[in-house]
Scaffold this active site. Sequence first.
Site, PDB file in Angstrom:
ATOM      1  N   ASN A 280      50.947  36.727  36.296  1.00 24.80           N
ATOM      2  CA  ASN A 280      49.930  35.680  36.411  1.00 24.80           C
ATOM      3  C   ASN A 280      48.691  36.163  35.666  1.00 24.80           C
ATOM      4  O   ASN A 280      48.012  37.079  36.124  1.00 24.80           O
ATOM      5  CB  ASN A 280      49.636  35.449  37.904  1.00 24.80           C
ATOM      6  CG  ASN A 280      48.463  34.517  38.120  1.00 24.80           C
ATOM      7  OD1 ASN A 280      47.990  33.854  37.196  1.00 24.80           O
ATOM      8  ND2 ASN A 280      47.983  34.456  39.359  1.00 24.80           N
ATOM      9  N   TRP A 281      48.432  35.568  34.514  1.00 24.13           N
ATOM     10  CA  TRP A 281      47.316  36.052  33.680  1.00 24.13           C
ATOM     11  C   TRP A 281      45.955  35.564  34.181  1.00 24.13           C
ATOM     12  O   TRP A 281      44.919  35.998  33.681  1.00 24.13           O
ATOM     13  CB  TRP A 281      47.518  35.614  32.217  1.00 24.13           C
ATOM     14  CG  TRP A 281      48.705  36.258  31.555  1.00 24.13           C
ATOM     15  CD1 TRP A 281      49.626  37.113  32.133  1.00 24.13           C
ATOM     16  CD2 TRP A 281      49.108  36.117  30.181  1.00 24.13           C
ATOM     17  NE1 TRP A 281      50.557  37.492  31.203  1.00 24.13           N
ATOM     18  CE2 TRP A 281      50.275  36.901  29.999  1.00 24.13           C
ATOM     19  CE3 TRP A 281      48.605  35.398  29.097  1.00 24.13           C
ATOM     20  CZ2 TRP A 281      50.932  36.979  28.766  1.00 24.13           C
ATOM     21  CZ3 TRP A 281      49.256  35.479  27.869  1.00 24.13           C
ATOM     22  CH2 TRP A 281      50.411  36.269  27.712  1.00 24.13           C
ATOM     23  N   LYS A 282      45.955  34.645  35.124  1.00 24.60           N
ATOM     24  CA  LYS A 282      44.697  34.102  35.669  1.00 24.60           C
ATOM     25  C   LYS A 282      43.785  33.631  34.513  1.00 24.60           C
ATOM     26  O   LYS A 282      44.284  33.131  33.517  1.00 24.60           O
ATOM     27  CB  LYS A 282      44.018  35.133  36.575  1.00 24.60           C
ATOM     28  CG  LYS A 282      44.982  35.662  37.653  1.00 24.60           C
ATOM     29  CD  LYS A 282      44.308  36.423  38.745  1.00 24.60           C
ATOM     30  CE  LYS A 282      45.371  36.903  39.735  1.00 24.60           C
ATOM     31  NZ  LYS A 282      44.828  37.536  40.905  1.00 24.60           N
TER      32      LYS A 282
ATOM     33  N   HIS B 110      48.327  29.173  44.791  1.00 30.16           N
ATOM     34  CA  HIS B 110      47.829  30.546  44.666  1.00 30.16           C
ATOM     35  C   HIS B 110      46.597  30.715  45.554  1.00 30.16           C
ATOM     36  O   HIS B 110      45.788  29.794  45.678  1.00 30.16           O
ATOM     37  CB  HIS B 110      47.494  30.869  43.204  1.00 30.16           C
ATOM     38  CG  HIS B 110      47.180  32.324  43.029  1.00 30.16           C
ATOM     39  ND1 HIS B 110      45.941  32.838  43.300  1.00 30.16           N
ATOM     40  CD2 HIS B 110      47.969  33.372  42.693  1.00 30.16           C
ATOM     41  CE1 HIS B 110      45.978  34.158  43.112  1.00 30.16           C
ATOM     42  NE2 HIS B 110      47.191  34.494  42.737  1.00 30.16           N
TER      43      HIS B 110
ATOM     44  N   GLU C  50      43.830  32.047  45.147  1.00 27.50           N
ATOM     45  CA  GLU C  50      42.536  31.754  44.518  1.00 27.50           C
ATOM     46  C   GLU C  50      42.284  30.245  44.489  1.00 27.50           C
ATOM     47  O   GLU C  50      41.145  29.795  44.590  1.00 27.50           O
ATOM     48  CB  GLU C  50      42.477  32.390  43.119  1.00 27.50           C
ATOM     49  CG  GLU C  50      42.242  33.893  43.235  1.00 27.50           C
ATOM     50  CD  GLU C  50      42.926  34.742  42.189  1.00 27.50           C
ATOM     51  OE1 GLU C  50      43.235  34.242  41.107  1.00 27.50           O
ATOM     52  OE2 GLU C  50      43.155  35.943  42.477  1.00 27.50           O
TER      53      GLU C  50
ATOM     54  N   GLU D 278      51.908  36.543  49.142  1.00 31.51           N
ATOM     55  CA  GLU D 278      50.769  37.269  48.575  1.00 31.51           C
ATOM     56  C   GLU D 278      49.672  37.396  49.627  1.00 31.51           C
ATOM     57  O   GLU D 278      48.830  36.498  49.760  1.00 31.51           O
ATOM     58  CB  GLU D 278      50.219  36.521  47.361  1.00 31.51           C
ATOM     59  CG  GLU D 278      51.229  36.364  46.239  1.00 31.51           C
ATOM     60  CD  GLU D 278      50.518  36.185  44.908  1.00 31.51           C
ATOM     61  OE1 GLU D 278      50.681  37.049  44.039  1.00 31.51           O
ATOM     62  OE2 GLU D 278      49.777  35.199  44.748  1.00 31.51           O
TER      63      GLU D 278
ATOM     64  N   GLY E 184      44.217  41.831  43.919  1.00 33.82           N
ATOM     65  CA  GLY E 184      43.120  42.319  43.079  1.00 33.82           C
ATOM     66  C   GLY E 184      42.267  43.382  43.753  1.00 33.82           C
ATOM     67  O   GLY E 184      41.200  43.732  43.270  1.00 33.82           O
TER      68      GLY E 184
ATOM     69  N   SER F 141      48.481  43.493  44.113  1.00 37.47           N
ATOM     70  CA  SER F 141      48.338  44.863  43.607  1.00 37.47           C
ATOM     71  C   SER F 141      49.677  45.554  43.342  1.00 37.47           C
ATOM     72  O   SER F 141      49.832  46.747  43.613  1.00 37.47           O
ATOM     73  CB  SER F 141      47.459  45.697  44.535  1.00 37.47           C
ATOM     74  OG  SER F 141      46.165  45.121  44.616  1.00 37.47           O
TER      75      SER F 141
ATOM     76  N   GLY G  25      49.343  40.304  38.972  1.00 34.85           N
ATOM     77  CA  GLY G  25      48.105  39.855  38.332  1.00 34.85           C
ATOM     78  C   GLY G  25      47.611  40.900  37.346  1.00 34.85           C
ATOM     79  O   GLY G  25      48.045  40.964  36.201  1.00 34.85           O
ATOM     80  N   GLY G  26      46.701  41.757  37.821  1.00 36.23           N
ATOM     81  CA  GLY G  26      46.040  42.741  36.952  1.00 36.23           C
ATOM     82  C   GLY G  26      46.992  43.539  36.071  1.00 36.23           C
ATOM     83  O   GLY G  26      46.757  43.681  34.863  1.00 36.23           O
TER      84      GLY G  26
HETATM   85  P1  PGA Z   1      47.026  41.332  41.523  1.00 38.73           P
HETATM   86  O1  PGA Z   1      47.182  39.733  41.606  1.00 38.73           O
HETATM   87  O2  PGA Z   1      48.365  41.874  41.083  1.00 38.73           O
HETATM   88  O3  PGA Z   1      45.941  41.570  40.517  1.00 38.73           O
HETATM   89  O4  PGA Z   1      46.675  41.789  42.895  1.00 38.73           O
HETATM   90  C1  PGA Z   1      48.355  39.144  42.105  1.00 38.73           C
HETATM   91  C2  PGA Z   1      48.215  37.639  42.093  1.00 38.73           C
HETATM   92  O5  PGA Z   1      47.129  37.128  42.332  1.00 38.73           O
HETATM   93  O6  PGA Z   1      49.199  36.905  41.832  1.00 38.73           O
END
Ligand code: PGA
Length: 252
Positions: free
Chosen positions: A11-13, A97, A99, A169, A175, A215, A236-237
């Site tokens: 997920n590149w956000k 998600h 967020e 998640e 994050g 993470s 994500g990251g």
């Molecule tokens: P993260 O994000 O790996 O940076 O914790 C995961 C996500 O939000 O899908």
Amino acid sequence: MGKRKALIAGNWKMHNTVIEGCHLAADISRLCSDLTDRDVMVFPPATILSEVCHIVKDGPIVVGCQNVCWEDRGAFTGEISPVMVKDAGGRAALAGHSERRQIFGETDALINKRLKGGLFFGLQMILCIGETLAEREDGRTFAILEEQLRKGLDGVSAADMAQVVIAYEPVWAIGTGKTASKEQAQEAHAFIRGILEQIFEKNIAEQTRIVYGGSVKPTNVDELMAQADIDGALVGGAALDAKSFGRIINFK
Ligand code: PGA
């Protein structure tokens, strides 16, 4: 690893311009060219969906959108329709998600509309669910997961579930560098599978992929993937760097 085919999704956000995204997609594509025993997806920002689809078009990577509307077109300022995602070359989308839930106030009812809309127009959908730290500390983790799952999947048919992946998640792990322990993640995944069995039937629960997000890194992916009910990762990251995402894809 469970019996289901593993799925590693990035997920590149809100990251990557056209040039950055194309380089990353090309690098990931090179790392995935021979993969047959696991699926890989990437979710770039909508502005570069089409370019990324073009870069990976001859390989196994499925490209998706980070959110999707339920209508094919119309007066929905700021939204992207499933038809537009497909037109750009995308074949999947995320729904719910954390967020979207936490920062943009998306409700289970709205997320359910997005999920069903994406399915209706033929997208593979990843429904994301997860508890906040306060909810976990209050002992409400399972109640929250059950509520998000039941409301999110309301009206989704057993047949549609072939196109649905659930992402667990925990909000406190996204994050933050804090991963759920493999035991915490496995416990939540087994619980989710149990609820899927209640909503649908045992076969559907057994076949549905439940991926973990929060993470995930090269250093913890192997132990997470060794759990019976963890079928993959939503990253994500660590998905923004081809080397670390490549290591996660090649989990052992
Ligand atoms: P993260 O994000 O790996 O940076 O914790 C995961 C996500 O939000 O899908």
